[in-house]
Design an enzyme around this catalytic site. Structure first.
Site, PDB file in Angstrom:
ATOM      1  N   GLU A  18       0.799  -1.330  -0.006  1.00  9.71           N
ATOM      2  CA  GLU A  18       0.087  -0.121   0.176  1.00  9.71           C
ATOM      3  C   GLU A  18       0.768   1.379   0.093  1.00  9.71           C
ATOM      4  OE1 GLU A  18      -3.600  -0.256   2.488  1.00  9.71           O
ATOM      5  OE2 GLU A  18      -2.505  -1.920   3.442  1.00  9.71           O
ATOM      6  N   SER A 146      -6.540  -2.370   1.432  1.00  9.78           N
ATOM      7  CA  SER A 146      -6.796  -1.803  -0.106  1.00  9.78           C
ATOM      8  C   SER A 146      -7.213  -2.646  -0.801  1.00  9.78           C
ATOM      9  CB  SER A 146      -5.455  -0.979  -0.383  1.00  9.78           C
ATOM     10  OG  SER A 146      -5.277   0.063   0.485  1.00  9.78           O
ATOM     11  N   TYR A 216      -9.026   4.645  -4.880  1.00 11.86           N
ATOM     12  CA  TYR A 216      -8.246   5.704  -5.060  1.00 11.86           C
ATOM     13  C   TYR A 216      -7.988   6.412  -6.348  1.00 11.86           C
ATOM     14  CZ  TYR A 216      -6.839   3.156  -0.744  1.00 11.86           C
ATOM     15  OH  TYR A 216      -7.007   2.570   0.397  1.00 11.86           O
ATOM     16  N   ARG A 255     -11.207   2.941  11.772  1.00 13.89           N
ATOM     17  CA  ARG A 255     -12.364   2.922  10.773  1.00 13.89           C
ATOM     18  C   ARG A 255     -12.813   1.207  10.756  1.00 13.89           C
ATOM     19  NH1 ARG A 255     -10.262   3.170   5.517  1.00 13.89           N
ATOM     20  NH2 ARG A 255     -11.370   1.196   5.224  1.00 13.89           N
ATOM     21  N   ASP A 257     -15.281  -1.399   9.145  1.00 12.71           N
ATOM     22  CA  ASP A 257     -15.738  -1.432   7.953  1.00 12.71           C
ATOM     23  C   ASP A 257     -17.140  -2.495   7.994  1.00 12.71           C
ATOM     24  OD1 ASP A 257     -14.184   0.191   6.672  1.00 12.71           O
ATOM     25  OD2 ASP A 257     -12.932  -1.338   5.779  1.00 12.71           O
ATOM     26  N   GLU A 270     -13.653  -5.962   8.858  1.00  9.83           N
ATOM     27  CA  GLU A 270     -12.209  -5.400   9.363  1.00  9.83           C
ATOM     28  C   GLU A 270     -12.352  -4.219  10.049  1.00  9.83           C
ATOM     29  OE1 GLU A 270      -9.488  -4.050   5.865  1.00  9.83           O
ATOM     30  OE2 GLU A 270     -10.754  -5.580   5.145  1.00  9.83           O
ATOM     31  N   ASN A 272      -9.665  -0.970  10.671  1.00  6.75           N
ATOM     32  CA  ASN A 272      -8.288  -0.345  10.246  1.00  6.75           C
ATOM     33  C   ASN A 272      -7.595   0.730  11.385  1.00  6.75           C
ATOM     34  OD1 ASN A 272      -8.453  -0.831   6.942  1.00  6.75           O
ATOM     35  ND2 ASN A 272     -10.440  -0.371   7.574  1.00  6.75           N
ATOM     36  N   GLY A 276      -6.839   5.545   5.331  1.00  2.00           N
ATOM     37  CA  GLY A 276      -6.254   6.493   4.319  1.00  2.00           C
ATOM     38  C   GLY A 276      -6.672   7.880   4.638  1.00  2.00           C
TER      39      GLY A 276
END
Length: 323
Positions: A18, A146, A216, A255, A257, A270, A272, A276
Protein backbone atom coordinates in the site's frame (compact mmCIF):
# COMPACT_ATOMS: atom_id res chain seq x y z
CA UNK A 1 5.50 27.95 13.14
CA UNK A 2 3.54 26.90 16.21
CA UNK A 3 5.47 25.32 19.10
CA UNK A 4 2.37 23.54 20.40
CA UNK A 5 3.37 20.14 18.98
CA UNK A 6 7.10 20.70 18.63
CA UNK A 7 9.04 19.16 15.73
CA UNK A 8 6.63 16.72 14.04
CA UNK A 9 7.41 13.88 11.67
CA UNK A 10 4.80 12.58 9.21
CA UNK A 11 5.76 8.95 8.62
CA UNK A 12 4.63 7.83 5.18
CA UNK A 13 5.55 5.68 2.18
CA UNK A 14 6.93 2.57 3.79
CA UNK A 15 7.53 -0.85 2.28
CA UNK A 16 4.08 -2.44 2.06
CA UNK A 17 1.92 -3.16 -0.98
CA UNK A 18 0.00 0.00 0.00
CA UNK A 19 3.01 2.29 -0.39
CA UNK A 20 1.46 4.43 -3.14
CA UNK A 21 -1.65 5.07 -1.06
CA UNK A 22 0.51 5.97 1.93
CA UNK A 23 2.47 8.48 -0.14
CA UNK A 24 -0.82 10.22 -1.00
CA UNK A 25 -2.03 10.12 2.61
CA UNK A 26 1.22 11.45 4.00
CA UNK A 27 1.39 14.36 1.59
CA UNK A 28 -2.17 15.35 2.44
CA UNK A 29 -1.52 15.23 6.19
CA UNK A 30 1.76 17.09 5.87
CA UNK A 31 0.23 19.90 3.82
CA UNK A 32 -2.69 20.25 6.26
CA UNK A 33 -0.41 20.40 9.29
CA UNK A 34 1.85 22.98 7.64
CA UNK A 35 -1.17 25.13 6.79
CA UNK A 36 -2.14 24.95 10.47
CA UNK A 37 1.30 26.26 11.45
CA UNK A 38 2.74 22.95 12.67
CA UNK A 39 6.48 22.35 12.18
CA UNK A 40 5.79 19.15 10.24
CA UNK A 41 8.23 17.23 8.03
CA UNK A 42 7.74 14.21 5.76
CA UNK A 43 9.74 11.08 6.58
CA UNK A 44 9.59 8.10 4.20
CA UNK A 45 10.19 4.94 6.24
CA UNK A 46 10.67 3.01 3.00
CA UNK A 47 13.77 4.95 1.96
CA UNK A 48 15.20 6.23 5.26
CA UNK A 49 16.79 4.25 8.09
CA UNK A 50 15.95 3.87 11.76
CA UNK A 51 19.10 5.83 12.54
CA UNK A 52 17.72 8.66 10.40
CA UNK A 53 14.52 8.59 12.43
CA UNK A 54 16.39 8.77 15.73
CA UNK A 55 18.56 11.60 14.43
CA UNK A 56 15.58 13.56 13.04
CA UNK A 57 14.82 14.80 16.55
CA UNK A 58 11.04 14.60 16.25
CA UNK A 59 8.97 15.39 19.33
CA UNK A 60 6.06 13.32 18.03
CA UNK A 61 5.06 11.58 14.81
CA UNK A 62 1.88 11.23 12.78
CA UNK A 63 1.69 7.73 11.30
CA UNK A 64 0.31 7.93 7.75
CA UNK A 65 1.53 4.44 6.83
CA UNK A 66 -0.74 1.62 5.68
CA UNK A 67 -0.12 -2.12 5.80
CA UNK A 68 2.95 -4.03 6.92
CA UNK A 69 5.77 -2.30 8.79
CA UNK A 70 3.57 0.69 9.54
CA UNK A 71 0.09 -0.38 10.59
CA UNK A 72 0.83 -3.86 11.98
CA UNK A 73 2.48 -3.05 15.32
CA UNK A 74 6.11 -3.39 14.24
CA UNK A 75 6.72 0.34 13.86
CA UNK A 76 4.65 1.07 16.97
CA UNK A 77 6.88 -1.23 19.01
CA UNK A 78 9.99 0.55 17.78
CA UNK A 79 8.51 3.95 18.62
CA UNK A 80 7.71 2.68 22.12
CA UNK A 81 11.37 1.72 22.55
CA UNK A 82 12.33 5.19 21.39
CA UNK A 83 9.73 6.71 23.76
CA UNK A 84 8.61 8.81 20.82
CA UNK A 85 4.87 9.71 20.97
CA UNK A 86 2.91 8.56 17.93
CA UNK A 87 -0.63 8.69 16.62
CA UNK A 88 -3.03 5.77 16.56
CA UNK A 89 -3.15 2.42 18.30
CA UNK A 90 -0.37 0.71 20.22
CA UNK A 91 1.61 -2.39 19.19
CA UNK A 92 -0.92 -5.00 20.37
CA UNK A 93 -4.07 -3.37 18.98
CA UNK A 94 -2.30 -2.58 15.71
CA UNK A 95 -1.09 -6.16 15.36
CA UNK A 96 -4.49 -7.67 16.18
CA UNK A 97 -6.37 -5.37 13.84
CA UNK A 98 -3.96 -5.92 10.95
CA UNK A 99 -4.54 -9.68 11.22
CA UNK A 100 -8.08 -10.25 9.92
CA UNK A 101 -8.22 -13.76 11.39
CA UNK A 102 -7.23 -12.64 14.90
CA UNK A 103 -9.65 -9.71 14.62
CA UNK A 104 -12.47 -12.14 13.87
CA UNK A 105 -11.50 -14.37 16.78
CA UNK A 106 -11.65 -11.44 19.21
CA UNK A 107 -14.96 -10.20 17.81
CA UNK A 108 -16.53 -13.65 17.92
CA UNK A 109 -15.33 -14.13 21.51
CA UNK A 110 -17.04 -10.84 22.37
CA UNK A 111 -20.25 -11.86 20.62
CA UNK A 112 -19.89 -9.40 17.74
CA UNK A 113 -21.22 -10.31 14.27
CA UNK A 114 -18.66 -11.10 11.58
CA UNK A 115 -18.96 -13.42 8.54
CA UNK A 116 -18.01 -17.08 8.90
CA UNK A 117 -14.55 -17.98 7.62
CA UNK A 118 -11.99 -20.69 6.90
CA UNK A 119 -8.20 -20.29 7.09
CA UNK A 120 -6.32 -22.04 4.28
CA UNK A 121 -2.62 -22.87 4.27
CA UNK A 122 -2.62 -24.92 1.06
CA UNK A 123 -4.94 -25.86 -1.80
CA UNK A 124 -6.20 -29.07 -0.18
CA UNK A 125 -8.99 -27.34 1.73
CA UNK A 126 -10.56 -25.41 -1.15
CA UNK A 127 -13.56 -27.71 -1.65
CA UNK A 128 -14.22 -27.89 2.10
CA UNK A 129 -14.21 -24.08 2.25
CA UNK A 130 -16.87 -23.90 -0.47
CA UNK A 131 -18.95 -26.58 1.26
CA UNK A 132 -18.89 -24.64 4.53
CA UNK A 133 -19.20 -21.05 3.29
CA UNK A 134 -21.18 -21.49 0.09
CA UNK A 135 -20.80 -19.41 -3.06
CA UNK A 136 -20.06 -16.67 -3.69
CA UNK A 137 -17.30 -16.26 -1.13
CA UNK A 138 -14.42 -13.85 -0.64
CA UNK A 139 -10.77 -14.92 -0.78
CA UNK A 140 -8.23 -12.51 0.72
CA UNK A 141 -4.80 -12.29 2.37
CA UNK A 142 -5.32 -11.68 6.12
CA UNK A 143 -2.54 -9.08 6.48
CA UNK A 144 -3.19 -6.76 3.53
CA UNK A 145 -5.48 -3.79 2.96
CA UNK A 146 -6.73 -1.69 0.05
CA UNK A 147 -8.32 -4.87 -1.41
CA UNK A 148 -4.87 -6.20 -2.34
CA UNK A 149 -5.12 -9.85 -3.42
CA UNK A 150 -8.90 -10.01 -2.90
CA UNK A 151 -11.18 -12.09 -5.16
CA UNK A 152 -14.93 -12.62 -5.14
CA UNK A 153 -15.30 -16.28 -6.04
CA UNK A 154 -18.57 -17.21 -7.75
CA UNK A 155 -17.80 -20.78 -8.86
CA UNK A 156 -15.59 -23.63 -7.69
CA UNK A 157 -13.40 -23.43 -10.77
CA UNK A 158 -12.13 -20.01 -9.59
CA UNK A 159 -10.98 -21.19 -6.18
CA UNK A 160 -7.46 -22.27 -7.08
CA UNK A 161 -6.63 -19.06 -8.94
CA UNK A 162 -8.13 -16.92 -6.15
CA UNK A 163 -6.14 -18.82 -3.53
CA UNK A 164 -2.89 -18.41 -5.45
CA UNK A 165 -3.45 -14.67 -5.85
CA UNK A 166 -4.04 -14.19 -2.12
CA UNK A 167 -1.11 -16.51 -1.27
CA UNK A 168 1.23 -14.12 -3.10
CA UNK A 169 0.71 -11.73 -0.18
CA UNK A 170 0.40 -14.09 2.80
CA UNK A 171 1.42 -17.54 4.03
CA UNK A 172 -2.19 -18.23 5.06
CA UNK A 173 -5.30 -17.24 3.13
CA UNK A 174 -8.69 -16.22 4.49
CA UNK A 175 -11.82 -17.56 2.80
CA UNK A 176 -14.81 -15.61 4.05
CA UNK A 177 -18.59 -15.92 3.73
CA UNK A 178 -19.88 -13.35 1.24
CA UNK A 179 -22.50 -10.96 2.58
CA UNK A 180 -24.74 -9.44 -0.07
CA UNK A 181 -25.86 -5.93 0.75
CA UNK A 182 -24.80 -2.34 1.34
CA UNK A 183 -21.16 -1.47 2.06
CA UNK A 184 -20.74 0.88 5.04
CA UNK A 185 -17.86 2.26 7.06
CA UNK A 186 -17.68 4.08 10.38
CA UNK A 187 -14.77 6.45 11.11
CA UNK A 188 -13.77 6.44 14.78
CA UNK A 189 -11.97 8.88 17.04
CA UNK A 190 -10.77 8.49 20.62
CA UNK A 191 -10.40 5.38 22.74
CA UNK A 192 -9.32 2.99 24.07
CA UNK A 193 -12.54 3.64 26.02
CA UNK A 194 -15.14 6.20 25.05
CA UNK A 195 -14.51 5.99 21.31
CA UNK A 196 -16.77 8.16 19.15
CA UNK A 197 -18.20 6.99 15.86
CA UNK A 198 -18.48 9.71 13.21
CA UNK A 199 -21.25 9.83 10.57
CA UNK A 200 -21.53 6.58 8.60
CA UNK A 201 -20.34 6.50 4.99
CA UNK A 202 -22.02 4.28 2.39
CA UNK A 203 -19.87 3.21 -0.56
CA UNK A 204 -21.61 2.54 -3.89
CA UNK A 205 -19.04 1.19 -6.34
CA UNK A 206 -19.74 0.31 -9.99
CA UNK A 207 -21.03 -3.25 -10.08
CA UNK A 208 -20.45 -3.49 -6.32
CA UNK A 209 -16.72 -3.85 -7.02
CA UNK A 210 -14.90 -1.61 -4.52
CA UNK A 211 -11.39 -2.56 -5.65
CA UNK A 212 -8.12 -0.59 -5.59
CA UNK A 213 -9.00 1.45 -8.70
CA UNK A 214 -12.47 2.32 -7.44
CA UNK A 215 -11.05 3.22 -4.01
CA UNK A 216 -8.27 5.57 -5.04
CA UNK A 217 -8.30 6.36 -8.74
CA UNK A 218 -11.82 6.35 -10.11
CA UNK A 219 -14.44 9.10 -9.87
CA UNK A 220 -17.24 6.58 -10.57
CA UNK A 221 -17.56 5.38 -6.98
CA UNK A 222 -20.29 7.19 -5.05
CA UNK A 223 -20.03 8.04 -1.36
CA UNK A 224 -23.12 8.88 0.66
CA UNK A 225 -22.44 10.55 3.99
CA UNK A 226 -24.28 10.41 6.24
CA UNK A 227 -25.57 7.09 4.90
CA UNK A 228 -29.32 7.03 4.39
CA UNK A 229 -30.32 4.76 7.27
CA UNK A 230 -33.08 4.64 9.83
CA UNK A 231 -31.89 6.61 12.87
CA UNK A 232 -32.15 3.61 15.16
CA UNK A 233 -30.18 1.39 12.79
CA UNK A 234 -27.51 4.07 12.31
CA UNK A 235 -27.11 4.37 16.09
CA UNK A 236 -26.81 0.60 16.43
CA UNK A 237 -24.13 0.41 13.72
CA UNK A 238 -22.12 3.23 15.33
CA UNK A 239 -22.37 1.55 18.73
CA UNK A 240 -21.24 -1.74 17.19
CA UNK A 241 -18.30 0.05 15.52
CA UNK A 242 -17.30 1.66 18.83
CA UNK A 243 -17.51 -1.69 20.63
CA UNK A 244 -15.54 -3.52 17.94
CA UNK A 245 -12.81 -0.86 18.21
CA UNK A 246 -12.67 -0.93 22.00
CA UNK A 247 -12.45 -4.73 22.37
CA UNK A 248 -9.37 -4.71 20.14
CA UNK A 249 -7.81 -2.01 22.33
CA UNK A 250 -7.66 0.56 19.53
CA UNK A 251 -7.12 4.23 20.25
CA UNK A 252 -6.55 7.57 18.60
CA UNK A 253 -8.48 6.91 15.42
CA UNK A 254 -9.59 4.15 13.11
CA UNK A 255 -12.29 2.89 10.78
CA UNK A 256 -14.63 -0.10 11.04
CA UNK A 257 -15.91 -1.62 7.78
CA UNK A 258 -19.32 -3.31 7.53
CA UNK A 259 -21.73 -5.03 5.22
CA UNK A 260 -25.44 -4.48 5.86
CA UNK A 261 -27.46 -7.44 4.58
CA UNK A 262 -30.96 -7.41 3.09
CA UNK A 263 -32.50 -8.12 6.50
CA UNK A 264 -30.85 -5.04 8.00
CA UNK A 265 -28.19 -6.97 9.93
CA UNK A 266 -24.71 -5.35 10.11
CA UNK A 267 -21.66 -7.60 9.74
CA UNK A 268 -18.17 -6.46 10.77
CA UNK A 269 -15.52 -7.04 8.11
CA UNK A 270 -12.34 -5.44 9.41
CA UNK A 271 -10.76 -2.72 11.53
CA UNK A 272 -8.31 -0.19 10.10
CA UNK A 273 -5.99 1.45 12.65
CA UNK A 274 -4.22 3.77 10.19
CA UNK A 275 -6.88 4.55 7.57
CA UNK A 276 -6.32 6.39 4.33
CA UNK A 277 -6.13 10.19 4.34
CA UNK A 278 -6.27 10.74 0.57
CA UNK A 279 -8.76 12.87 -1.37
CA UNK A 280 -10.97 9.76 -1.76
CA UNK A 281 -10.60 8.58 1.84
CA UNK A 282 -13.49 7.83 4.15
CA UNK A 283 -12.39 9.13 7.56
CA UNK A 284 -12.06 12.73 6.28
CA UNK A 285 -15.48 12.28 4.65
CA UNK A 286 -17.12 11.27 7.93
CA UNK A 287 -15.30 14.06 9.78
CA UNK A 288 -16.53 16.63 7.27
CA UNK A 289 -20.13 15.48 7.79
CA UNK A 290 -19.56 16.00 11.54
CA UNK A 291 -18.43 19.59 10.88
CA UNK A 292 -14.69 18.93 11.09
CA UNK A 293 -12.37 20.09 8.30
CA UNK A 294 -9.51 17.93 7.01
CA UNK A 295 -7.07 20.27 8.73
CA UNK A 296 -8.93 20.07 12.05
CA UNK A 297 -9.07 16.28 11.74
CA UNK A 298 -5.29 16.07 11.29
CA UNK A 299 -4.75 18.32 14.31
CA UNK A 300 -7.19 16.31 16.44
CA UNK A 301 -5.36 13.08 15.59
CA UNK A 302 -1.95 14.64 16.20
CA UNK A 303 -3.19 15.89 19.57
CA UNK A 304 -3.61 12.26 20.72
CA UNK A 305 -0.02 11.23 19.94
CA UNK A 306 1.39 9.27 22.85
CA UNK A 307 3.35 6.22 23.93
CA UNK A 308 1.07 3.41 25.01
CA UNK A 309 3.48 0.98 26.68
CA UNK A 310 5.77 3.39 28.55
CA UNK A 311 4.88 4.14 32.16
CA UNK A 312 2.93 7.38 32.71
CA UNK A 313 5.19 10.41 32.92
CA UNK A 314 8.08 8.88 30.97
CA UNK A 315 9.33 11.56 28.57
CA UNK A 316 10.35 11.13 24.97
CA UNK A 317 14.07 10.54 24.38
CA UNK A 318 13.70 13.29 21.78
CA UNK A 319 12.64 15.96 24.25
CA UNK A 320 8.97 15.04 24.47
CA UNK A 321 6.83 18.06 23.63
CA UNK A 322 3.53 17.41 25.36
CA UNK A 323 0.17 18.80 24.45
Amino acid sequence: MSNRFGHVGVLYGGQSAEREVSLMSGRGVHEALRRAGVDAHLFDTGTRTLTDLVNAGFDRVFIALHGRYGEDGTLQGMLELMKLPYTGSGPLASSLSMDKVMTKKVWLHEGLPTPDYVVLTDENGLDEAVDRLGLPLIMKPPHEGSTMGVTKVTERAQMKQAYRLAARFDAAVLAEQFIEGRELTVPLLGGPSGARGLPIVEIVAPGGNYDYEHKYLSDETQYICPAQLDAGLADRIRQLAERSYEVLGCEGWGRADFMLDARGRPWLLEMNTSPGMTSHSLVPMGAKAAGMSYEDLCLAILETASCKVAAPGVESMQGGAQS
